[in-house]
Enzyme design. Structure first.
Site, PDB file in Angstrom:
ATOM      1  N   CYS A  65      43.257  27.214  40.524  1.00  0.00           N
ATOM      2  CA  CYS A  65      42.290  28.226  40.084  1.00  0.00           C
ATOM      3  C   CYS A  65      42.492  28.557  38.597  1.00  0.00           C
ATOM      4  O   CYS A  65      43.018  27.738  37.828  1.00  0.00           O
ATOM      5  CB  CYS A  65      42.357  29.477  40.955  1.00  0.00           C
ATOM      6  SG  CYS A  65      40.842  30.483  40.838  1.00  0.00           S
ATOM      7  N   ASN A  83      46.045  34.804  47.205  1.00  0.00           N
ATOM      8  CA  ASN A  83      45.501  34.149  46.010  1.00  0.00           C
ATOM      9  C   ASN A  83      44.388  33.207  46.442  1.00  0.00           C
ATOM     10  O   ASN A  83      44.090  33.064  47.640  1.00  0.00           O
ATOM     11  CB  ASN A  83      46.616  33.412  45.255  1.00  0.00           C
ATOM     12  CG  ASN A  83      46.186  32.961  43.866  1.00  0.00           C
ATOM     13  OD1 ASN A  83      45.578  33.726  43.115  1.00  0.00           O
ATOM     14  ND2 ASN A  83      46.447  31.714  43.527  1.00  0.00           N
ATOM     15  N   LYS A  84      43.784  32.543  45.472  1.00  0.00           N
ATOM     16  CA  LYS A  84      42.640  31.667  45.708  1.00  0.00           C
ATOM     17  C   LYS A  84      42.879  30.723  46.885  1.00  0.00           C
ATOM     18  O   LYS A  84      43.966  30.176  47.028  1.00  0.00           O
ATOM     19  CB  LYS A  84      42.363  30.864  44.428  1.00  0.00           C
ATOM     20  CG  LYS A  84      41.156  29.971  44.456  1.00  0.00           C
ATOM     21  CD  LYS A  84      39.880  30.721  44.732  1.00  0.00           C
ATOM     22  CE  LYS A  84      39.678  31.904  43.818  1.00  0.00           C
ATOM     23  NZ  LYS A  84      38.665  32.864  44.272  1.00  0.00           N
ATOM     24  N   ARG A 109      34.052  43.728  45.284  1.00  0.00           N
ATOM     25  CA  ARG A 109      34.832  42.636  45.895  1.00  0.00           C
ATOM     26  C   ARG A 109      36.052  43.279  46.560  1.00  0.00           C
ATOM     27  O   ARG A 109      36.674  44.162  45.982  1.00  0.00           O
ATOM     28  CB  ARG A 109      35.282  41.597  44.842  1.00  0.00           C
ATOM     29  CG  ARG A 109      34.119  40.826  44.214  1.00  0.00           C
ATOM     30  CD  ARG A 109      34.622  39.712  43.300  1.00  0.00           C
ATOM     31  NE  ARG A 109      35.189  38.595  44.038  1.00  0.00           N
ATOM     32  CZ  ARG A 109      35.912  37.629  43.474  1.00  0.00           C
ATOM     33  NH1 ARG A 109      36.172  37.654  42.175  1.00  0.00           N
ATOM     34  NH2 ARG A 109      36.386  36.635  44.203  1.00  0.00           N
ATOM     35  N   GLY A 151      38.579  37.079  38.071  1.00  0.00           N
ATOM     36  CA  GLY A 151      40.008  37.046  37.764  1.00  0.00           C
ATOM     37  C   GLY A 151      40.514  38.472  37.882  1.00  0.00           C
ATOM     38  O   GLY A 151      39.935  39.402  37.297  1.00  0.00           O
ATOM     39  N   ASP A 159      45.871  37.663  43.543  1.00  0.00           N
ATOM     40  CA  ASP A 159      44.873  38.739  43.581  1.00  0.00           C
ATOM     41  C   ASP A 159      45.476  39.993  44.184  1.00  0.00           C
ATOM     42  O   ASP A 159      45.085  41.111  43.832  1.00  0.00           O
ATOM     43  CB  ASP A 159      43.637  38.286  44.347  1.00  0.00           C
ATOM     44  CG  ASP A 159      42.928  37.169  43.593  1.00  0.00           C
ATOM     45  OD1 ASP A 159      43.390  36.021  43.679  1.00  0.00           O
ATOM     46  OD2 ASP A 159      41.956  37.464  42.885  1.00  0.00           O
TER      47      ASP A 159
HETATM   48  O1  LIG Z   1      44.512  38.281  37.081  1.00  0.00           O
HETATM   49  P1  LIG Z   1      44.508  36.806  36.820  1.00  0.00           P
HETATM   50  O2  LIG Z   1      45.883  36.263  36.728  1.00  0.00           O
HETATM   51  O3  LIG Z   1      43.644  36.421  35.630  1.00  0.00           O
HETATM   52  O4  LIG Z   1      43.793  36.097  38.074  1.00  0.00           O
HETATM   53  C1  LIG Z   1      44.336  36.234  39.367  1.00  0.00           C
HETATM   54  C2  LIG Z   1      43.506  35.534  40.384  1.00  0.00           C
HETATM   55  O5  LIG Z   1      42.140  35.950  40.323  1.00  0.00           O
HETATM   56  C3  LIG Z   1      41.306  34.835  40.681  1.00  0.00           C
HETATM   57  O6  LIG Z   1      40.360  35.188  41.642  1.00  0.00           O
HETATM   58  P2  LIG Z   1      38.758  35.033  41.410  1.00  0.00           P
HETATM   59  O7  LIG Z   1      38.491  33.801  40.597  1.00  0.00           O
HETATM   60  O8  LIG Z   1      38.295  36.325  40.740  1.00  0.00           O
HETATM   61  O9  LIG Z   1      38.181  34.915  42.808  1.00  0.00           O
HETATM   62  C4  LIG Z   1      42.241  33.727  41.149  1.00  0.00           C
HETATM   63  O10 LIG Z   1      42.515  33.783  42.535  1.00  0.00           O
HETATM   64  C5  LIG Z   1      43.449  34.011  40.290  1.00  0.00           C
HETATM   65  O11 LIG Z   1      44.635  33.398  40.757  1.00  0.00           O
END
Ligand SMILES: O=P(O)(O)OC[C@H]1O[C@H](OP(=O)(O)O)[C@H](O)[C@@H]1O
Length: 323
Positions: free
Chosen positions: A136, A215-216, A71, A24, A205
């Site tokens: 997500c 985003n996801k 990442r 996230g 993201d």
């Molecule tokens: O900062 P917050 O709003 O919590 O998350 C933002 C984004 O991060 C996540 O990526 P992943 O699961 O790490 O690949 C999702 O794509 C989500 O929408």
């Protein structure tokens, strides 16, 4: 620890980000800032760096590079590293250490405040009795829904499972805990349920200078379907999600993850010779997104570049690079 080897706490955080134990965009950013503070404490106590300000600085840059390489897509990670390293100052190791720890604390505090503030803005877009659809797990998106509930609005949610890692389960649990009735669906059922939905709420993201929302994977298809069904879609994204390098024409790298997240090795073996690809993110063009909700208010995606210039100037520094 030598002068360029990161402290164990940094290696552990980097490993947890790479394996998505820490995930996230906002959570990654705060973990990275905290890891830099731990690096500063460790470097101030280590023989090789305790009395040599330049060696201390080099160790901080090396730690930031280790974190940076985990990442590639969520810009909140390099933005967190930038925030902390740009505030590293002092001519003694003790002053340098203190400046890093203070900057790290300030960053984490600012992150929490920004999320609270954007939650209020996003909540104002939701009405009593609304059903939202999520994709997500985004803490920024959840902040909007939770703030709406705190305002006394009754909100229900249709939660997309979000293959391949099923972060929708985390969202479902968080919403249930907030007292929001949840219906969990597989991703491919989204269009069928859009007619029962008043608002789609997603996170981000990275946000590009042209207003593109990274985003996801699956967000762009959801946005196109939402537009077709006439359902508004907003992205909740604190300004640490704004990608400064896109101001100078760079594109955002989309992370390709391991195929084992998509198919287990035995099933793949049985099918025979095929390719498997697993992109973690996609880009939603600005014309399919109704609003970007930040701690500074809401913006039509096409105007986000103004805010980006205000916050970042014309480009992005790389304070972790060797001088
Ligand atoms: O900062 P917050 O709003 O919590 O998350 C933002 C984004 O991060 C996540 O990526 P992943 O699961 O790490 O690949 C999702 O794509 C989500 O929408």
């Amino acid at each position: 620890m030598t002068d360029t080897e990161p402290a164990p706490a940094v290696s552990e955080t980097a490993e947890s980000i790479a394996t998505m134990e820490i995930r996230g965009a906002a959570t990654i950013a705060s973990a990275a800032a905290e890891a830099l503070a731990e690096q500063a404490e460790a470097a101030a106590a280590a023989d090789a760096t305790a009395s040599d300000p330049e060696a201390f600085r080099a160790s901080m840059r090396a730690a930031a590079r280790t974190l940076r390489e985990t990442r590639p897509t969520a810009v909140s990670l390099p933005n967190a590293l930038r925030y902390v390293l740009q505030r590293m100052e002092g001519d003694s190791v003790d002053r340098l250490r203190r400046s890093v720890v203070d900057a790290s604390d300030a960053f984490v505090e600012q992150l929490d405040r920004a999320q609270e503030d954007l939650g209020q803005v996003g909540a104002n877009r939701l009405a009593d009795g609304d059903t939202v659809m999520t994709h997500c797990h985004s803490t920024d998106a959840l902040a909007c829904i939770e703030a709406a509930v705190e305002q006394g609005k009754s909100i229900s949610a249709v939660v997309k499972e979000t293959r391949p890692r099923q972060q929708g389960h985390i969202t479902a649990e968080a919403l249930r805990d907030a007292g929001v009735p949840v219906t969990l669906i597989v991703d491919s059922a989204a269009r069928r349920y859009l007619d029962e939905v008043d608002h789609v709420v997603v996170g981000a993201d990275s946000i590009a200078a042209d207003g593109g929302v990274i985003n996801k994977i699956g967000t762009s298809g959801l946005a196109v379907n939402a537009r077709e069904r006439g359902v508004p879609i907003m992205t909740a994204a604190q300004t640490i999600k704004l990608h400064p390098e896109t101001l100078t024409g760079h594109t955002v790298e989309i992370e390709m993850r391991d195929e084992t997240e998509v198919i287990d090795p035995d099933a793949r073996e049985e099918i025979g010779e095929i390719d498997v690809e697993n992109p973690a993110f996609d880009v939603t063009p600005p014309r399919y997104m109704d609003a970007i909700v930040t701690e500074h208010g809401q913006f039509p995606p096409e105007s986000i570049v103004t805010l980006m210039r205000e916050l970042f100037g014309e480009g992005a520094a790389e304070p972790w690079a060797e001088p």
